[in-house]
Design a protein around this motif. Structure first.
Motif, PDB file in Angstrom:
ATOM      1  N   THR A 105       0.828  -1.197   0.000  1.00 18.64           N
ATOM      2  CA  THR A 105       0.000   0.000   0.000  1.00 18.64           C
ATOM      3  C   THR A 105       0.866   1.253   0.000  1.00 18.64           C
ATOM      4  N   PHE A 106       0.535   2.195  -0.891  1.00 21.72           N
ATOM      5  CA  PHE A 106       1.374   3.373  -1.116  1.00 21.72           C
ATOM      6  C   PHE A 106       0.491   4.614  -1.225  1.00 21.72           C
ATOM      7  N   THR A 107       0.801   5.621  -0.396  1.00 20.96           N
ATOM      8  CA  THR A 107      -0.011   6.832  -0.340  1.00 20.96           C
ATOM      9  C   THR A 107       0.868   8.069  -0.401  1.00 20.96           C
ATOM     10  N   MET A 108       0.364   9.103  -1.082  1.00 21.73           N
ATOM     11  CA  MET A 108       0.959  10.433  -0.979  1.00 21.73           C
ATOM     12  C   MET A 108      -0.142  11.463  -1.119  1.00 21.73           C
ATOM     13  N   GLY A 109       0.002  12.551  -0.375  1.00 23.48           N
ATOM     14  CA  GLY A 109      -1.020  13.591  -0.386  1.00 23.48           C
ATOM     15  C   GLY A 109      -0.479  14.951  -0.752  1.00 23.48           C
ATOM     16  N   VAL A 110      -1.408  15.887  -0.899  1.00 24.84           N
ATOM     17  CA  VAL A 110      -1.059  17.284  -1.142  1.00 24.84           C
ATOM     18  C   VAL A 110      -2.000  18.151  -0.310  1.00 24.84           C
ATOM     19  N   ALA A 111      -1.455  19.156   0.352  1.00 24.13           N
ATOM     20  CA  ALA A 111      -2.250  20.088   1.155  1.00 24.13           C
ATOM     21  C   ALA A 111      -2.304  21.437   0.456  1.00 24.13           C
ATOM     22  N   LEU A 112      -3.505  22.037   0.464  1.00 27.03           N
ATOM     23  CA  LEU A 112      -3.696  23.349  -0.154  1.00 27.03           C
ATOM     24  C   LEU A 112      -3.951  24.442   0.871  1.00 27.03           C
ATOM     25  N   VAL A 129      -7.614   1.641  -6.106  1.00 27.47           N
ATOM     26  CA  VAL A 129      -7.331   3.079  -6.047  1.00 27.47           C
ATOM     27  C   VAL A 129      -8.214   3.729  -4.990  1.00 27.47           C
ATOM     28  N   LEU A 130      -7.613   4.616  -4.208  1.00 25.59           N
ATOM     29  CA  LEU A 130      -8.350   5.485  -3.301  1.00 25.59           C
ATOM     30  C   LEU A 130      -7.931   6.923  -3.560  1.00 25.59           C
ATOM     31  N   VAL A 131      -8.885   7.768  -3.905  1.00 28.90           N
ATOM     32  CA  VAL A 131      -8.652   9.210  -4.001  1.00 28.90           C
ATOM     33  C   VAL A 131      -9.434   9.833  -2.850  1.00 28.90           C
ATOM     34  N   ASN A 132      -8.718  10.357  -1.883  1.00 29.00           N
ATOM     35  CA  ASN A 132      -9.258  10.716  -0.577  1.00 29.00           C
ATOM     36  C   ASN A 132      -9.195  12.218  -0.340  1.00 29.00           C
ATOM     37  N   SER A 133     -10.295  12.785   0.139  1.00 28.41           N
ATOM     38  CA  SER A 133     -10.299  14.190   0.541  1.00 28.41           C
ATOM     39  C   SER A 133      -9.726  14.331   1.937  1.00 28.41           C
ATOM     40  N   LEU A 134      -8.921  15.360   2.140  1.00 25.59           N
ATOM     41  CA  LEU A 134      -8.394  15.642   3.475  1.00 25.59           C
ATOM     42  C   LEU A 134      -9.391  16.409   4.332  1.00 25.59           C
ATOM     43  N   GLY A 135     -10.564  16.676   3.810  1.00 26.18           N
ATOM     44  CA  GLY A 135     -11.610  17.283   4.636  1.00 26.18           C
ATOM     45  C   GLY A 135     -12.522  18.207   3.873  1.00 26.18           C
ATOM     46  N   SER A 136     -11.946  19.213   3.203  1.00 22.81           N
ATOM     47  CA  SER A 136     -12.804  20.204   2.545  1.00 22.81           C
ATOM     48  C   SER A 136     -12.735  20.157   1.026  1.00 22.81           C
ATOM     49  N   THR A 137     -11.901  19.331   0.465  1.00 20.55           N
ATOM     50  CA  THR A 137     -11.836  19.239  -0.997  1.00 20.55           C
ATOM     51  C   THR A 137     -13.056  18.483  -1.511  1.00 20.55           C
ATOM     52  N   PRO A 138     -13.827  19.082  -2.415  1.00 21.01           N
ATOM     53  CA  PRO A 138     -15.105  18.483  -2.822  1.00 21.01           C
ATOM     54  C   PRO A 138     -14.930  17.329  -3.805  1.00 21.01           C
ATOM     55  N   SER A 160      -8.542  15.280   7.654  1.00 20.79           N
ATOM     56  CA  SER A 160      -7.755  16.068   8.601  1.00 20.79           C
ATOM     57  C   SER A 160      -8.550  17.316   8.946  1.00 20.79           C
ATOM     58  N   LEU A 161      -9.683  17.075   9.671  1.00 21.30           N
ATOM     59  CA  LEU A 161     -10.632  18.146   9.969  1.00 21.30           C
ATOM     60  C   LEU A 161     -11.050  18.821   8.662  1.00 21.30           C
ATOM     61  N   GLU A 162     -10.826  20.139   8.540  1.00 24.57           N
ATOM     62  CA  GLU A 162     -11.268  20.837   7.328  1.00 24.57           C
ATOM     63  C   GLU A 162     -10.103  21.182   6.402  1.00 24.57           C
ATOM     64  N   MET A 163      -8.992  20.469   6.498  1.00 26.05           N
ATOM     65  CA  MET A 163      -7.859  20.751   5.613  1.00 26.05           C
ATOM     66  C   MET A 163      -8.282  20.584   4.150  1.00 26.05           C
ATOM     67  N   ALA A 164      -7.846  21.505   3.305  1.00 29.92           N
ATOM     68  CA  ALA A 164      -8.055  21.366   1.861  1.00 29.92           C
ATOM     69  C   ALA A 164      -6.880  20.593   1.279  1.00 29.92           C
ATOM     70  N   GLY A 165      -7.197  19.644   0.448  1.00 31.30           N
ATOM     71  CA  GLY A 165      -6.169  18.822  -0.157  1.00 31.30           C
ATOM     72  C   GLY A 165      -6.686  17.415  -0.362  1.00 31.30           C
ATOM     73  N   ALA A 166      -5.837  16.550  -0.860  1.00 29.65           N
ATOM     74  CA  ALA A 166      -6.248  15.189  -1.175  1.00 29.65           C
ATOM     75  C   ALA A 166      -5.048  14.271  -1.098  1.00 29.65           C
ATOM     76  N   SER A 167      -5.344  12.988  -1.031  1.00 28.44           N
ATOM     77  CA  SER A 167      -4.286  11.992  -1.120  1.00 28.44           C
ATOM     78  C   SER A 167      -4.708  10.917  -2.096  1.00 28.44           C
ATOM     79  N   ILE A 168      -3.719  10.262  -2.666  1.00 32.35           N
ATOM     80  CA  ILE A 168      -3.928   9.146  -3.582  1.00 32.35           C
ATOM     81  C   ILE A 168      -3.252   7.927  -2.980  1.00 32.35           C
ATOM     82  N   THR A 169      -3.985   6.817  -2.937  1.00 27.10           N
ATOM     83  CA  THR A 169      -3.439   5.552  -2.454  1.00 27.10           C
ATOM     84  C   THR A 169      -3.603   4.494  -3.520  1.00 27.10           C
TER      85      THR A 169
END
Length: 335
Positions: free
Chosen positions: A188-195, A260-269, A302-311
């Motif tokens: 399993t491999f994940t990386m994210g981006v925060a906005l 594939v998992l495309v995950n919101s960090l909280g506020s990314t729609p 991550s609460l309301e953090m904007a951003g996403a991760s891909i796993t």
């Protein structure tokens, strides 16, 4: 300026959240009497089954308590916001999940969690409950490959817990459940981006700062530093950078399968997540890699953090069978 939240007294936010969750899902989860931070599956633990106990800090919902239910986790210990649960509720989870076949502790690799879950394992041993631990370390941004044991566990928890929960539900032996837990983590491999940052309920202040035209690749789910702070770019460019970093470690080759998992960090729609998912599938197709299943949405926030991760989960026949096994949890169902 303080951030805005729909809360009452922040000192009570976890208890109030748990009351709301249990009232929403009474057919799936319950709280241990006298230990409200210990959440147990109504239809989970049974005689001769290896118990699966997960847990960690709040603020990442539906991770962790949303994945408690038949076919996945038997119990979950709930910590304060971004903080490890203390040993006592973890021990109560172990007791509730124990049915004579051993209990597996699984959680992200964070120092506070490791300390408290290790203490809980020692306490459970005094009650003749055998506990083994497998840490999740899917965040490729958090340490080099040759130091994988130092990596953090992030959204890949979703896949890892799902697979191990299926093995437990199928009444596999303790040794086999532990083996496939380590295998799932290694695949399993994940990386994210925060906005943009999130803010904690008790401070109403951002837990980090980032420029209005910046993004941070590889930032952790508590605001831990990432690998690069760069100007904000297009969805395809960001997705490509994340995928390129994952591809350097992904063992899957042409003709192989992934989930594939495309995950919101909280506020990314969802709109933005599906744009990213489109590019993920394009990149996998270019390499001749087959997508077996896809999930898009809020799975490790991550609460309301904007951003996403891909796993990406690299699949073989065994992992595919377990991934497809039915589960019925408070905030997730499959099969």
């Amino acid at each position: 300026m303080p951030t805005k939240k729909l809360i009452n007294d922040p000192k009570n936010i976890i208890e109030e959240m748990l009351e709301g969750v249990v009232r929403a899902h009474p057919g799936h989860i319950r709280q241990v009497p006298g230990s409200p931070r210990s959440v147990v599956a109504v239809n989970g633990p049974r005689q001769g089954k290896v118990g699966l106990v997960i847990g960690g800090g709040s603020g990442h919902e539906p991770t962790f308590l949303g994945f408690v239910g038949k076919g996945l986790a038997d119990a979950c210990a709930v910590g304060n916001v971004f903080a490890s649960p203390p040993p006592d509720p973890i021990v109560e989870c172990a007791k509730a999940a124990s049915r004579g076949a051993g209990v597996l502790f699984m959680y992200g690799n964070y120092a506070g969690d490791v300390m408290n879950f290790d203490m809980a394992a020692e306490m459970a041993a005094m009650d003749d409950i055998e506990v083994r631990t497998v840490l999740t370390t899917d965040d490729v941004a958090s340490a080099p490959l040759d130091q994988k044991s130092k990596r953090r566990g992030v959204a890949g928890n979703f896949f890892i817990f799902k697979i191990v929960g299926a093995a437990c539900d199928k009444m596999w032996s303790f040794d086999e459940c532990e083996r496939v837990a380590r295998k799932a983590n290694d695949h399993t491999f994940t990386m994210g981006v925060a906005l943009s940052p999130c803010s904690l309920p008790h401070t109403l202040k951002h837990n980090f700062e980032i420029g209005e035209n910046e993004m941070e690749i590889g930032m952790g789910i508590h605001g831990e530093p990432g690998v690069a702070r760069e100007p904000l770019r297009s969805a395809d460019a960001v997705t490509d950078e994340i995928m390129d970093r994952i591809f350097t470690e992904l063992p899957t080759r042409e003709g192989g399968k992934v989930a594939v998992l495309v995950n919101s960090l909280g506020s990314t729609p969802l709109m933005e997540l599906y744009v990213m998912n489109r590019r993920v599938h394009q990149r996998l197709a270019e390499k001749g890699i087959v997508v077996h299943a896809t999930w898009v949405g809020n799975y490790c926030t991550s609460l309301e953090m904007a951003g996403a991760s891909i796993t990406l989960l690299a699949l073989d026949e065994e992992l595919t069978e377990l991934l497809d096994h039915p589960c019925d949890c408070a905030m997730f169902r499959a099969g």
